[in-house]
Motif scaffolding. Structure first.
Motif, short mmCIF file in Angstrom:
data_model
loop_
_atom_site.label_atom_id
_atom_site.label_comp_id
_atom_site.label_asym_id
_atom_site.label_seq_id
_atom_site.Cartn_x
_atom_site.Cartn_y
_atom_site.Cartn_z
N ASN A 73 107.97 -60.23 16.44
CA ASN A 73 107.17 -59.29 15.67
C ASN A 73 106.02 -58.81 16.55
N THR A 74 106.11 -57.58 17.03
CA THR A 74 105.17 -57.04 18.03
C THR A 74 104.30 -55.96 17.39
N ALA A 75 103.02 -55.97 17.73
CA ALA A 75 102.08 -55.00 17.16
C ALA A 75 101.22 -54.40 18.27
N VAL A 76 100.99 -53.08 18.17
CA VAL A 76 100.07 -52.35 19.04
C VAL A 76 98.92 -51.88 18.17
N GLN A 77 97.68 -52.19 18.59
CA GLN A 77 96.52 -51.94 17.74
C GLN A 77 95.43 -51.18 18.49
N GLY A 78 94.62 -50.45 17.74
CA GLY A 78 93.48 -49.76 18.32
C GLY A 78 92.39 -49.54 17.28
#
Length: 254
Positions: free
Chosen positions: A50-55
């Motif tokens: 489960n991969t997440a890209v955040q900003g």
């Protein structure tokens, strides 16, 4: 040494979590904004893929916006403990965004953030017979989410000594409450009653400064579903390991 034991516990935690729910929580975002113009970015993943890209970005000295995209596409033929009787595939795509308030406390030694927002996504689970390789069960639907989250952290860096050098680190806690609905739910291709649940996700996180603004972040915690549900329940880990960068903050760092 206590820090190393804690890190080992974090790595083993996901092995205890089940994978039977259609909701895979993205990691709670903890941008730790401190002043206007600061931004934070990160990428996280775990053993469930489960991969997440955040900003996140501070649009004023107390107002911040944040967003994330998470995805999981897994084809599991084996578990950590050996072969599975059936092959499982999981497809989960989710995006969320939020707006919040941040401030510095206790003579700028603490950061408090409160965010609210919403998210949408799609989810699908399939199970295949090992003998025939045809689906024996499929579950799919769309997800809608509303959340409220509080982050609290110390900006005072401590350090531990290993591999011949000191590694500065900070730590904090967060609590996210989410209302999630599973709509358009289909079980084995047939329409099924929708489900909803309220999730509480208390976590702790530790950030280790690796190089300049680059930090390694470990997230561990629990996931509690306040309603008894069969397909939308708190069965997946909130553990995450990732990399975070903060630029433009107070004194150039956290």
């Amino acid at each position: 040494m206590p820090f190393l034991f804690r890190a080992l516990f974090l790595l083993l935690l996901p092995l205890l979590a089940g994978c039977t729910s259609l909701y895979f929580p993205p990691p709670p975002q903890v941008p730790l904004l401190t002043q206007k113009g600061e931004w934070s970015a990160g990428i996280h993943t775990n053993f469930s893929q489960n991969t997440a890209v955040q900003g996140a970005y501070a649009i004023s000295n107390h107002l911040g916006v944040m967003g994330s995209a998470s995805f999981l596409h897994a084809n599991k033929k084996q578990s950590f403990f050996g072969s599975k009787n059936d092959r499982q595939t999981q497809d989960h795509d989710f995006v969320e965004g939020g707006l919040g308030y941040f401030t510095r406390l206790r003579q700028d030694r603490r950061v408090l953030e409160v965010y609210g927002g919403l998210g949408v996504g799609s989810t699908k689970y399939s199970e295949y017979s090992r003998e025939t390789n045809v689906p024996t069960e499929t579950r799919e639907g769309t997800l809608n989410k509303y959340f409220l989250q509080v982050n609290y952290t110390s900006k005072e860096k401590k350090s531990f000594h290993v591999l011949g050098r000191d590694w500065p680190f900070t730590y904090g806690t967060a609590l996210r409450a989410s209302y999630v609905t599973l709509n358009g739910f289909r079980l084995n291709g047939l329409a099924h009653a929708p489900e909803d649940n309220i999730f509480l996700e208390p976590i702790t996180y530790t950030r280790i400064q690796v190089l300049g603004p680059l930090q390694l972040q470990m997230i561990s915690g629990s996931n509690f579903g306040l309603k008894h549900r069969k397909y939308l329940k708190a069965a997946n880990s909130v553990f995450q390991l990732g990399i975070v960068v903060n630029l433009g903050g107070q004194n150039g760092e956290k």
